[in-house]
Design a protein around this motif. Structure first.
Motif, PDB file in Angstrom:
ATOM      1  N   GLY A 181      59.267  29.549 117.708  1.00  0.00           N
ATOM      2  CA  GLY A 181      58.584  30.783 117.368  1.00  0.00           C
ATOM      3  C   GLY A 181      57.256  30.484 116.697  1.00  0.00           C
ATOM      4  N   ARG A 182      56.375  31.476 116.695  1.00  0.00           N
ATOM      5  CA  ARG A 182      55.019  31.265 116.182  1.00  0.00           C
ATOM      6  C   ARG A 182      55.022  30.793 114.730  1.00  0.00           C
ATOM      7  NH1 ARG A 182      50.223  35.863 116.310  1.00  0.00           N
ATOM      8  NH2 ARG A 182      48.619  34.584 115.293  1.00  0.00           N
ATOM      9  N   GLU A 183      55.807  31.457 113.888  1.00  0.00           N
ATOM     10  CA  GLU A 183      55.820  31.105 112.467  1.00  0.00           C
ATOM     11  C   GLU A 183      56.464  29.744 112.242  1.00  0.00           C
ATOM     12  OE1 GLU A 183      57.576  32.819 108.226  1.00  0.00           O
ATOM     13  OE2 GLU A 183      57.307  34.183 109.921  1.00  0.00           O
ATOM     14  N   GLU A 184      57.565  29.481 112.933  1.00  0.00           N
ATOM     15  CA  GLU A 184      58.247  28.190 112.780  1.00  0.00           C
ATOM     16  C   GLU A 184      57.355  27.051 113.248  1.00  0.00           C
ATOM     17  OE1 GLU A 184      62.246  25.816 114.339  1.00  0.00           O
ATOM     18  OE2 GLU A 184      62.032  27.972 114.702  1.00  0.00           O
ATOM     19  N   LYS A 194      38.575  13.534 102.203  1.00  0.00           N
ATOM     20  CA  LYS A 194      39.429  14.559 101.605  1.00  0.00           C
ATOM     21  C   LYS A 194      38.755  15.928 101.673  1.00  0.00           C
ATOM     22  CE  LYS A 194      42.990  15.959  99.097  1.00  0.00           C
ATOM     23  NZ  LYS A 194      44.361  15.959  99.606  1.00  0.00           N
ATOM     24  N   TRP A 195      37.456  15.976 101.394  1.00  0.00           N
ATOM     25  CA  TRP A 195      36.716  17.246 101.458  1.00  0.00           C
ATOM     26  C   TRP A 195      36.710  17.809 102.874  1.00  0.00           C
ATOM     27  CZ3 TRP A 195      31.864  15.602  98.125  1.00  0.00           C
ATOM     28  CH2 TRP A 195      32.229  15.614  96.774  1.00  0.00           C
ATOM     29  N   ILE A 196      36.615  16.922 103.869  1.00  0.00           N
ATOM     30  CA  ILE A 196      36.615  17.389 105.266  1.00  0.00           C
ATOM     31  C   ILE A 196      37.925  18.113 105.571  1.00  0.00           C
ATOM     32  CG2 ILE A 196      36.705  16.611 107.668  1.00  0.00           C
ATOM     33  CD1 ILE A 196      34.719  14.377 106.835  1.00  0.00           C
ATOM     34  N   LEU A 197      39.051  17.516 105.169  1.00  0.00           N
ATOM     35  CA  LEU A 197      40.349  18.147 105.412  1.00  0.00           C
ATOM     36  C   LEU A 197      40.518  19.418 104.589  1.00  0.00           C
ATOM     37  CD1 LEU A 197      42.553  14.930 105.486  1.00  0.00           C
ATOM     38  CD2 LEU A 197      42.230  16.502 107.390  1.00  0.00           C
ATOM     39  N   ALA A 198      40.087  19.368 103.329  1.00  0.00           N
ATOM     40  CA  ALA A 198      40.224  20.547 102.469  1.00  0.00           C
ATOM     41  C   ALA A 198      39.310  21.673 102.935  1.00  0.00           C
ATOM     42  CB  ALA A 198      39.913  20.168 101.022  1.00  0.00           C
ATOM     43  N   GLY A 199      38.099  21.300 103.370  1.00  0.00           N
ATOM     44  CA  GLY A 199      37.146  22.327 103.789  1.00  0.00           C
ATOM     45  C   GLY A 199      37.491  22.962 105.112  1.00  0.00           C
ATOM     46  N   ASN A 200      38.000  22.167 106.036  1.00  0.00           N
ATOM     47  CA  ASN A 200      38.325  22.689 107.365  1.00  0.00           C
ATOM     48  C   ASN A 200      39.660  23.430 107.403  1.00  0.00           C
ATOM     49  OD1 ASN A 200      36.023  21.861 108.743  1.00  0.00           O
ATOM     50  ND2 ASN A 200      36.856  19.844 109.189  1.00  0.00           N
ATOM     51  N   LEU A 201      40.649  22.899 106.678  1.00  0.00           N
ATOM     52  CA  LEU A 201      42.004  23.427 106.813  1.00  0.00           C
ATOM     53  C   LEU A 201      42.595  23.954 105.502  1.00  0.00           C
ATOM     54  CD1 LEU A 201      43.568  20.661 109.099  1.00  0.00           C
ATOM     55  CD2 LEU A 201      42.660  22.867 109.799  1.00  0.00           C
ATOM     56  N   ASP A 202      41.879  23.766 104.386  1.00  0.00           N
ATOM     57  CA  ASP A 202      42.431  24.153 103.082  1.00  0.00           C
ATOM     58  C   ASP A 202      43.828  23.554 102.923  1.00  0.00           C
ATOM     59  OD1 ASP A 202      42.344  25.286 100.599  1.00  0.00           O
ATOM     60  OD2 ASP A 202      43.041  27.252 101.243  1.00  0.00           O
ATOM     61  N   ILE A 203      43.930  22.254 103.238  1.00  0.00           N
ATOM     62  CA  ILE A 203      45.225  21.599 103.349  1.00  0.00           C
ATOM     63  C   ILE A 203      46.001  21.594 102.036  1.00  0.00           C
ATOM     64  CG2 ILE A 203      44.384  19.257 102.859  1.00  0.00           C
ATOM     65  CD1 ILE A 203      46.287  18.294 105.114  1.00  0.00           C
ATOM     66  N   ASP A 204      45.286  21.684 100.903  1.00  0.00           N
ATOM     67  CA  ASP A 204      45.962  21.665  99.606  1.00  0.00           C
ATOM     68  C   ASP A 204      46.636  22.992  99.265  1.00  0.00           C
ATOM     69  OD1 ASP A 204      45.248  19.025  99.063  1.00  0.00           O
ATOM     70  OD2 ASP A 204      43.295  19.631  98.276  1.00  0.00           O
ATOM     71  N   HIS A 205      46.295  24.052 100.003  1.00  0.00           N
ATOM     72  CA  HIS A 205      46.820  25.374  99.659  1.00  0.00           C
ATOM     73  C   HIS A 205      47.591  26.025 100.791  1.00  0.00           C
ATOM     74  CE1 HIS A 205      43.290  24.728  96.971  1.00  0.00           C
ATOM     75  NE2 HIS A 205      44.160  25.145  96.077  1.00  0.00           N
ATOM     76  N   LEU A 206      48.071  25.207 101.736  1.00  0.00           N
ATOM     77  CA  LEU A 206      48.909  25.761 102.791  1.00  0.00           C
ATOM     78  C   LEU A 206      50.240  26.207 102.185  1.00  0.00           C
ATOM     79  CD1 LEU A 206      48.318  23.102 105.585  1.00  0.00           C
ATOM     80  CD2 LEU A 206      47.490  25.454 105.587  1.00  0.00           C
ATOM     81  N   PRO A 207      50.899  27.191 102.781  1.00  0.00           N
ATOM     82  CA  PRO A 207      52.191  27.647 102.242  1.00  0.00           C
ATOM     83  C   PRO A 207      53.203  26.504 102.176  1.00  0.00           C
ATOM     84  CG  PRO A 207      51.385  29.160 103.918  1.00  0.00           C
ATOM     85  CD  PRO A 207      50.491  27.958 103.966  1.00  0.00           C
ATOM     86  N   ALA A 208      54.088  26.558 101.184  1.00  0.00           N
ATOM     87  CA  ALA A 208      55.136  25.549 101.055  1.00  0.00           C
ATOM     88  C   ALA A 208      56.024  25.575 102.291  1.00  0.00           C
ATOM     89  CB  ALA A 208      55.964  25.813  99.805  1.00  0.00           C
ATOM     90  N   PRO A 209      56.365  24.422 102.845  1.00  0.00           N
ATOM     91  CA  PRO A 209      57.165  24.392 104.075  1.00  0.00           C
ATOM     92  C   PRO A 209      58.605  24.813 103.827  1.00  0.00           C
ATOM     93  CG  PRO A 209      56.857  22.171 103.227  1.00  0.00           C
ATOM     94  CD  PRO A 209      56.008  23.071 102.377  1.00  0.00           C
ATOM     95  N   ALA A 210      59.203  25.444 104.823  1.00  0.00           N
ATOM     96  CA  ALA A 210      60.623  25.789 104.769  1.00  0.00           C
ATOM     97  C   ALA A 210      61.451  24.518 104.916  1.00  0.00           C
ATOM     98  CB  ALA A 210      60.960  26.774 105.882  1.00  0.00           C
ATOM     99  N   GLU A 211      62.719  24.594 104.506  1.00  0.00           N
ATOM    100  CA  GLU A 211      63.590  23.416 104.552  1.00  0.00           C
ATOM    101  C   GLU A 211      63.691  22.850 105.968  1.00  0.00           C
ATOM    102  OE1 GLU A 211      68.239  22.127 103.714  1.00  0.00           O
ATOM    103  OE2 GLU A 211      67.522  24.101 103.077  1.00  0.00           O
ATOM    104  N   LYS A 212      63.736  23.732 106.959  1.00  0.00           N
ATOM    105  CA  LYS A 212      63.854  23.282 108.346  1.00  0.00           C
ATOM    106  C   LYS A 212      62.634  22.464 108.762  1.00  0.00           C
ATOM    107  CE  LYS A 212      65.123  25.004 112.942  1.00  0.00           C
ATOM    108  NZ  LYS A 212      65.452  26.186 113.743  1.00  0.00           N
ATOM    109  N   ALA A 213      61.446  22.892 108.312  1.00  0.00           N
ATOM    110  CA  ALA A 213      60.226  22.161 108.644  1.00  0.00           C
ATOM    111  C   ALA A 213      60.191  20.814 107.937  1.00  0.00           C
ATOM    112  CB  ALA A 213      58.997  22.983 108.263  1.00  0.00           C
ATOM    113  N   VAL A 214      60.679  20.770 106.700  1.00  0.00           N
ATOM    114  CA  VAL A 214      60.746  19.507 105.965  1.00  0.00           C
ATOM    115  C   VAL A 214      61.672  18.531 106.685  1.00  0.00           C
ATOM    116  CG1 VAL A 214      61.553  18.419 103.834  1.00  0.00           C
ATOM    117  CG2 VAL A 214      60.185  20.498 103.719  1.00  0.00           C
ATOM    118  N   ARG A 215      62.856  18.996 107.113  1.00  0.00           N
ATOM    119  CA  ARG A 215      63.791  18.125 107.824  1.00  0.00           C
ATOM    120  C   ARG A 215      63.201  17.618 109.138  1.00  0.00           C
ATOM    121  NH1 ARG A 215      68.389  16.341 106.577  1.00  0.00           N
ATOM    122  NH2 ARG A 215      69.677  17.297 104.982  1.00  0.00           N
TER     123      ARG A 215
END
Length: 551
Positions: free
Chosen positions: A470-473, A509-530
C-alpha cells in the motif's frame, strides 16, 4: 511456525559457513545455512580484501603460511570472478630493521610460499609511489579478493546442488535428543516467524560469535577471542600491487588495491563483544602515518570509510590472553561429542578467509567420519559457475561507462553502477535492504558514500514495490531503508571527520537534510523496522556496530 527437514544445519553465513554449505551439498547431503543477518556481513565482509600468499606468516606462523600458499592457488581457480591477480610486494622501509628480511626468503622456501627478490629499481618501476628509500623488495603471490562475491558465489553454487540459505534468521536454540543434535530453532528477523529445522547434525561456523552459539547447544567454555582490527579505504588506487612491510606483523603494514580504492590495515586488539567494535581516533591516525611510511603522500589522499572487523582467534595458551597479534591464525575444530556429550555438533574457529575452503573441508570431513557416511571432497576441483554472483571490476565499470545511458542511467557515479544492475538485484532479493544491495553491487562505496546514489536507489526500490505494498506502507518502508543506509554509511565516516573531510561530510549531510528532510521523517512503524532486518533497530542493541571512542 515453519518446519524444515534436512541432514545438516550450518550456522553462520560467513566464508566458512558458505564453504561448508557448498561442500555438504556437493557431497550429496541436504543442508541448510542460517545467518542472523546478510551473508558475509560479519568478519568475512569486514577485512582488507587480501588474498594471502602466505608471505605474512612465513616466520611467525609457518603452518598457516603453507596453508595460505596452497589455498591461494585453489581460490584463483574456483573463484575467478572474485579474485584480482594484483601480485604483491614485501618491502623493507628506510627505517625498518633489515634483520627480518634476511630470514624472509629461506622461510618462504621452507613453507613453500613462492617468493623472489627484486631490485629496488624494479620495485619502484612497477610501483612508482613506493617510498624511494626502501632497502629491499620481494615479489609474492598476493592478490585482492571480493569477500562478498566469493561468499555469494559459494552459496549460489550450493543452491544449484539443492542446498537452502536462510538469511536474517537468528538461531535461538539447538535441541538434542539423548545427546544427538536433532533440531535448530530460528526466528525470521524480518517477520518474527519461528522456524524449526529438523536435522541430524549442526556445524557452528559463527566465527567470533561461535562461543555464544555453542552455549545454545549446552556446550560452554568455547574460547574464541575476538581480535579487533580496523581498516581505512582511500579514495583511489594508490598502488596496483598489494604492498606489505617486510617486518614482523604489525599495525598498518598492508595496503591492498581493491576495486576503485586502496585499503590500509590493520590493527589487532582483543575485544570482549564482537558486536561492539570501537574505532579509536588514535588508531586512525596511526594507520595514516603507517601508510605515509610506505607511500609518501598517503595522507594527502582522501580517506572515505573506516570500519572494524573481529577475527575469530582461538585462545592460545602460549601467549597472553590479550595478545591477539601473536595468537595463531591456524584453524581449530571442536567435536562436542567427546568434549560435551553432544553428538553431531561441531565448532570451527581460527583460520583465514584465504583458507575458508580448507576449513570447510576439514570440518565436513570430521562430521561425516562421525556419521560413518564419508564422501570425498571435490570443492578444490570444481569452480563456482562464472557470474553466479554479480561482481564489478574496475575494467567492467569503465566499459559500462562507454555505453548509451539514456535508457539505463548511471545511479552511482563513483562506482559507475547502472540502474539495471540495481533493478536486477531487487528482482532477485525483493526483501533486501539497501545495504544488502550495496554488498552485491558496491552501491555507495565511493567518495560520496551514498549521498546521491542512496536517494536514487531508494526511489528505485520504492517504484519496484509500489505494486505489492500500500502507498503508506511503501513510503514508510522506503524511508526506513534510506535512513538505515545513511546511518551505516556515516558510521564509517565518524572517525575520519576532521579538516576538509569534516566539511565534505557536513555538506553531504546538508544535501540529504535539504532535499529530503531526512532528520524529521515520521517514525517508522514496527513492520517497517523489521523489514530492514537491522538487528540494532529490531532488538534495541548494538549489532555488528562500529563506533568512535571519544578521546
Amino acid at each position: 511456525m515453519k518446519t524444515i527437514n534436512t541432514d545438516v544445519v550450518v550456522i553462520g553465513g560467513g566464508a566458512t559457513g558458505a564453504g561448508a554449505l557448498r561442500d555438504l551439498a556437493m557431497r550429496g547431503f541436504a543442508a541448510v545455512l542460517v545467518e542472523r543477518a546478510d551473508l558475509a556481513q560479519g568478519t568475512s565482509g569486514r577485512f582488507h580484501g587480501l588474498l594471502h600468499s602466505g608471505g605474512r606468516y612465513v616466520i611467525s606462523d609457518p603452518h598457516s603460511a603453507t596453508e595460505c600458499a596452497e589455498e591461494n592457488e585453489i581460490l584463483r581457480r574456483i573463484h575467478p570472478d572474485s579474485v584480482e591477480e594484483t601480485g604483491g610486494l614485501f618491502v623493507v622501509g628506510p627505517h625498518d630493521d633489515p634483520e627480518f628480511s634476511t630470514r624472509f626468503l629461506p622461510a618462504a622456501r621452507e613453507t613453500h610460499v613462492p617468493a623472489e627478490e627484486l631490485d629496488v629499481a624494479e620495485a619502484l618501476r612497477i610501483e612508482p609511489r613506493l617510498n624511494p628509500g626502501i632497502q629491499r623488495a620481494f615479489r609474492v603471490r598476493d592478490g585482492s579478493i571480493d569477500g562478498w562475491g566469493m561468499v555469494w558465489g559459494a552459496v549460489e553454487s550450493a543452491k544449484a546442488y539443492g542446498a537452502q540459505c536462510l538469511t536474517y534468521h537468528r538461531v535461538t536454540k539447538i535441541e538434542n535428543d539423548d545427546g544427538q543434535v536433532s533440531q535448530v530453532i530460528c526466528t525470521n528477523e524480518k517477520t518474527g516467524e519461528e522456524v524449526r529445522i529438523n536435522c541430524r547434525a549442526a556445524i557452528n561456523c559463527g566465527g567470533p560469535w561461535a562461543g555464544q552459539i555453542a552455549k545454545m547447544a549446552g556446550c560452554h567454555g568455547v574460547d574464541v577471542v575476538p581480535g579487533r582490527g580496523i581498516m581505512i579505504a582511500m579514495n583511489h588506487r594508490l598502488v596496483n600491487h598489494v604492498v606489505n612491510r617486510c617486518i614482523h606483523p604489525a599495525d598498518g603494514d598492508i595496503i591492498v588495491p581493491a576495486h576503485t580504492v586502496s585499503i590500509i590495515g590493520t590493527t589487532d586488539q582483543k575485544e570482549d563483544n564482537p558486536d561492539f567494535l570501537v574505532i579509536r581516533n588514535s588508531e586512525v591516525q596511526q594507520m595514516l602515518d603507517s601508510g605515509e611510511d610506505l607511500v609518501p603522500g598517503f595522507r594527502k589522499a582522501r580517506a572515505v570509510h573506516a570500519w572494524a572487523g573481529a577475527r575469530p582467534l582461538v585462545k592460545d595458551s602460549r601467549v597472553d590472553a590479550s595478545d591477539t597479534r601473536h595468537m595463531s591464525r591456524g584453524m581449530s575444530i571442536i567435536d562436542h561429542s567427546t568434549r560435551d556429550g553432544v553428538k553431531g555438533f561441531f565448532t570451527i574457529a581460527g583460520g583465514k578467509l584465504t583458507t575458508y575452503r580448507l576449513m570447510a573441508k576439514n570440518i565436513v570431513d570430521a562430521l561425516l567420519e562421525q556419521l560413518d557416511e564419508f564422501v570425498e571432497c571435490t570443492t578444490d576441483t570444481e569452480a563456482v559457475p562464472s557470474k553466479a554472483v554479480q561482481t564489478h571490476k574496475v575494467t567492467d565499470r569503465l566499459k559500462e561507462a562507454e555505453a548509451d545511458r539514456f535508457e539505463d542511467p548511471i545511479i552511482c557515479e563513483c562506482e559507475l553502477l547502472p540502474r539495471s544492475t540495481i533493478e536486477d538485484e531487487l528482482a532477485k532479493q525483493p526483501e533486501a535492504n539497501l545495504d544488502d544491495i550495496r554488498r552485491r553491487t558496491r552501491l555507495g562505496m565511493g567518495p560520496c558514500q551514498g549521498t546521491f546514489c542512496g536517494m536514487r536507489a531508494a526511489g528505485i526500490m520504492h517504484e519496484t514495490l509500489a505494486g505489492r505494498l500500500g502507498r503508506e506502507e511503501n513510503a514508510d518502508r522506503t524511508s526506513s531503508m534510506l535512513r538505515l543506509f545513511v546511518k551505516n554509511r556515516y558510521s564509517g565516516l565518524e572517525s575520519l571527520m576532521y579538516g576538509e573531510q569534516l566539511r565534505e561530510a557536513t555538506l553531504n549531510k546538508w544535501i540529504l537534510a535539504g532535499n529530503l528532510d531526512i532528520d524529521h521523517l515520521p517514525a517508522p512503524a514496527e513492520k517497517a523496522v523489521r523489514a530492514t532486518g537491522d538487528l540494532e533497530l529490531i532488538h534495541g542493541r548494538p549489532a555488528m556496530a562500529q563506533v568512535k571512542e571519544n578521546e
